[in-house]
Design a protein around this motif. Structure first.
Motif, short mmCIF file in Angstrom:
data_model
loop_
_atom_site.label_atom_id
_atom_site.label_comp_id
_atom_site.label_asym_id
_atom_site.label_seq_id
_atom_site.Cartn_x
_atom_site.Cartn_y
_atom_site.Cartn_z
N ILE A 69 3.53 -1.69 -7.31
CA ILE A 69 4.75 -0.96 -7.66
C ILE A 69 5.47 -0.49 -6.40
CG2 ILE A 69 5.61 1.17 -8.73
CD1 ILE A 69 3.38 0.77 -10.86
N ARG A 70 4.72 0.01 -5.44
CA ARG A 70 5.32 0.48 -4.19
C ARG A 70 6.00 -0.67 -3.45
NH1 ARG A 70 1.31 3.11 -2.90
NH2 ARG A 70 0.24 1.65 -1.52
N LEU A 71 5.35 -1.85 -3.44
CA LEU A 71 5.95 -3.03 -2.81
C LEU A 71 7.29 -3.37 -3.45
CD1 LEU A 71 5.75 -5.67 -1.04
CD2 LEU A 71 4.59 -6.71 -2.99
N LEU A 72 7.34 -3.33 -4.77
CA LEU A 72 8.56 -3.68 -5.49
C LEU A 72 9.65 -2.63 -5.27
CD1 LEU A 72 6.77 -4.81 -8.74
CD2 LEU A 72 8.18 -6.30 -7.31
N GLU A 73 9.27 -1.38 -5.21
CA GLU A 73 10.26 -0.31 -5.06
C GLU A 73 10.83 -0.23 -3.65
OE1 GLU A 73 8.71 2.91 -8.44
OE2 GLU A 73 8.01 3.08 -6.35
N THR A 74 10.10 -0.74 -2.67
CA THR A 74 10.54 -0.65 -1.27
C THR A 74 10.95 -2.01 -0.71
OG1 THR A 74 8.25 -0.88 -0.49
CG2 THR A 74 9.09 1.36 -0.85
N ALA A 75 11.09 -3.02 -1.56
CA ALA A 75 11.51 -4.35 -1.13
C ALA A 75 12.96 -4.32 -0.64
CB ALA A 75 11.35 -5.34 -2.28
N PRO A 76 13.39 -5.34 0.12
CA PRO A 76 14.81 -5.40 0.54
C PRO A 76 15.78 -5.26 -0.63
CG PRO A 76 13.52 -7.03 1.73
CD PRO A 76 12.60 -6.43 0.71
N ASN A 77 15.41 -5.82 -1.77
CA ASN A 77 16.16 -5.60 -3.01
C ASN A 77 15.26 -4.81 -3.96
OD1 ASN A 77 18.55 -7.13 -2.33
ND2 ASN A 77 17.29 -8.97 -2.59
N PRO A 78 15.28 -3.48 -3.84
CA PRO A 78 14.33 -2.65 -4.61
C PRO A 78 14.46 -2.86 -6.11
CG PRO A 78 15.48 -1.36 -2.94
CD PRO A 78 16.19 -2.67 -3.01
N GLU A 79 13.31 -2.80 -6.78
CA GLU A 79 13.28 -2.93 -8.24
C GLU A 79 13.06 -1.53 -8.84
OE1 GLU A 79 13.72 -3.32 -11.64
OE2 GLU A 79 13.91 -5.29 -10.67
N PRO A 80 14.13 -0.92 -9.37
CA PRO A 80 13.99 0.45 -9.88
C PRO A 80 13.12 0.57 -11.12
CG PRO A 80 16.16 -0.45 -10.40
CD PRO A 80 15.50 -1.43 -9.48
N GLN A 81 12.93 -0.54 -11.84
CA GLN A 81 12.12 -0.52 -13.06
C GLN A 81 10.72 -1.07 -12.81
OE1 GLN A 81 13.19 0.79 -16.03
NE2 GLN A 81 14.98 1.42 -14.83
N ALA A 82 10.25 -0.99 -11.58
CA ALA A 82 8.97 -1.60 -11.21
C ALA A 82 7.81 -1.12 -12.09
CB ALA A 82 8.66 -1.33 -9.74
N THR A 83 7.71 0.17 -12.30
CA THR A 83 6.60 0.70 -13.10
C THR A 83 6.61 0.15 -14.51
OG1 THR A 83 6.50 2.74 -11.80
CG2 THR A 83 5.52 2.79 -14.00
N ARG A 84 7.78 0.17 -15.15
CA ARG A 84 7.89 -0.33 -16.52
C ARG A 84 7.58 -1.82 -16.58
NH1 ARG A 84 11.32 -3.21 -19.33
NH2 ARG A 84 12.88 -3.26 -17.67
N LEU A 85 8.07 -2.59 -15.62
CA LEU A 85 7.86 -4.03 -15.64
C LEU A 85 6.40 -4.39 -15.40
CD1 LEU A 85 11.06 -5.01 -13.67
CD2 LEU A 85 10.55 -5.70 -16.02
N VAL A 86 5.75 -3.71 -14.45
CA VAL A 86 4.33 -3.98 -14.20
C VAL A 86 3.50 -3.63 -15.43
CG1 VAL A 86 2.32 -3.24 -12.87
CG2 VAL A 86 4.46 -3.78 -11.69
N ASP A 87 3.78 -2.49 -16.03
CA ASP A 87 3.03 -2.10 -17.23
C ASP A 87 3.25 -3.09 -18.37
OD1 ASP A 87 2.01 0.08 -15.92
OD2 ASP A 87 3.36 1.53 -16.84
N SER A 88 4.48 -3.60 -18.49
CA SER A 88 4.78 -4.58 -19.54
C SER A 88 4.01 -5.87 -19.32
CB SER A 88 6.28 -4.86 -19.57
OG SER A 88 6.58 -5.91 -20.47
N LEU A 89 3.94 -6.34 -18.07
CA LEU A 89 3.21 -7.58 -17.78
C LEU A 89 1.71 -7.40 -17.99
CD1 LEU A 89 5.12 -8.88 -14.63
CD2 LEU A 89 5.30 -9.71 -16.98
N ILE A 90 1.19 -6.21 -17.71
CA ILE A 90 -0.22 -5.93 -18.00
C ILE A 90 -0.46 -6.00 -19.50
CG2 ILE A 90 -2.02 -4.16 -17.96
CD1 ILE A 90 -0.88 -3.22 -15.27
N ALA A 91 0.42 -5.36 -20.27
CA ALA A 91 0.28 -5.34 -21.73
C ALA A 91 0.37 -6.74 -22.33
CB ALA A 91 1.34 -4.43 -22.34
N ARG A 92 1.12 -7.62 -21.71
CA ARG A 92 1.30 -8.99 -22.22
C ARG A 92 0.24 -9.94 -21.69
NH1 ARG A 92 7.50 -10.17 -20.84
NH2 ARG A 92 7.07 -12.15 -21.90
N GLY A 93 -0.68 -9.44 -20.87
CA GLY A 93 -1.77 -10.27 -20.37
C GLY A 93 -1.40 -11.12 -19.18
N LEU A 94 -0.24 -10.87 -18.55
CA LEU A 94 0.19 -11.66 -17.40
C LEU A 94 -0.28 -11.07 -16.08
CD1 LEU A 94 3.65 -12.36 -18.91
CD2 LEU A 94 2.16 -14.17 -18.07
N LEU A 95 -0.72 -9.85 -16.10
CA LEU A 95 -1.40 -9.21 -14.98
C LEU A 95 -2.67 -8.57 -15.52
CD1 LEU A 95 1.56 -7.28 -13.24
CD2 LEU A 95 0.51 -9.39 -12.44
#
Length: 211
Positions: A69-95
């Protein structure tokens, strides 16, 4: 106890629309996951792909949910929804998250390990390490037990069963060898410690079981 996070599934790349003139924007990005092709948006695919980044930290078991999440939030193009997206991919079995020193049976029973890349064998200088790579270029070197599991476990119903079968030396004992005394949990911990790097350098991937 290192808790790590790794991607699950095999990237099938972007899918474009059948239109003229060609549309340069992909319709979706596809991930082979078990018996399904999962469609991801460009943002979701970028988050999933970010879990492969930094092989050096994966080798040290330092990539976890928080660091991703920290990597995504501090990337050159930051992802403001990083926490929600990571949690969603975990719930879907992709992480998937797991503790490399903890009880691995539940997560290993839900996944298979499939090999990618080439087995490049050992070297005279390091006969205890077996190399895996692409186009004859080494990406990772692992102990012989991990090398054996990497190459054969795809045949078994799940990764835990592969560890159980690998630890079973009854055939060798019947032929007169001494029992190794290795438990399935020990085999599982060995493979778990190498899984993040194997996946990060695309030399293997986890796939969910059909059960």
């Amino acid at each position: 106890m290192p808790r790590v996070i790794v991607p699950v599934g095999l990237s099938m790349g972007p899918r474009y629309r059948y239109v003229r003139p060609p549309d340069p924007i992909p319709e979706c990005y596809e991930i082979h996951l078990g018996d399904d092709l999962i469609e991801l948006t460009e943002t979701e695919a970028a988050v999933w792909a970010a879990a492969f980044m930094d092989a050096e930290r994966h080798a040290k078991l330092e990539v976890n949910r928080e660091s991703l999440i920290r990597l995504l939030e501090t990337a050159p193009n930051p992802e403001p929804q990083a926490t929600r997206l990571v949690d969603s991919l975990i719930a879907r079995g992709l992480l998937v998250e797991f503790d490399t020193d903890g009880d691995l049976e539940p997560v290993f029973r839900r996944h298979k390990l499939l090999p990618l890349g080439e087995g490049l064998g050992s070297t005279p200088e390091e006969p205890h390490l077996h190399r895996i790579g692409h186009a004859a270029q080494t990406k990772v070197a692992v102990p012989v037990d991990v090398y054996g599991l990497w190459s054969f476990s795809w045949r078994d119903p799940d990764l835990w069963q592969a560890c159980v079968l690998y630890a079973d030396d009854s055939e060798n004992v019947a032929e007169g060898d001494e029992p190794s005394g290795t438990a399935p949990a020990e085999v599982a911990h060995d493979i778990a410690a190498h899984l993040p790097l194997l996946i990060a350098v695309s030399c293997g991937y986890l796939d969910p079981t059909s059960a």
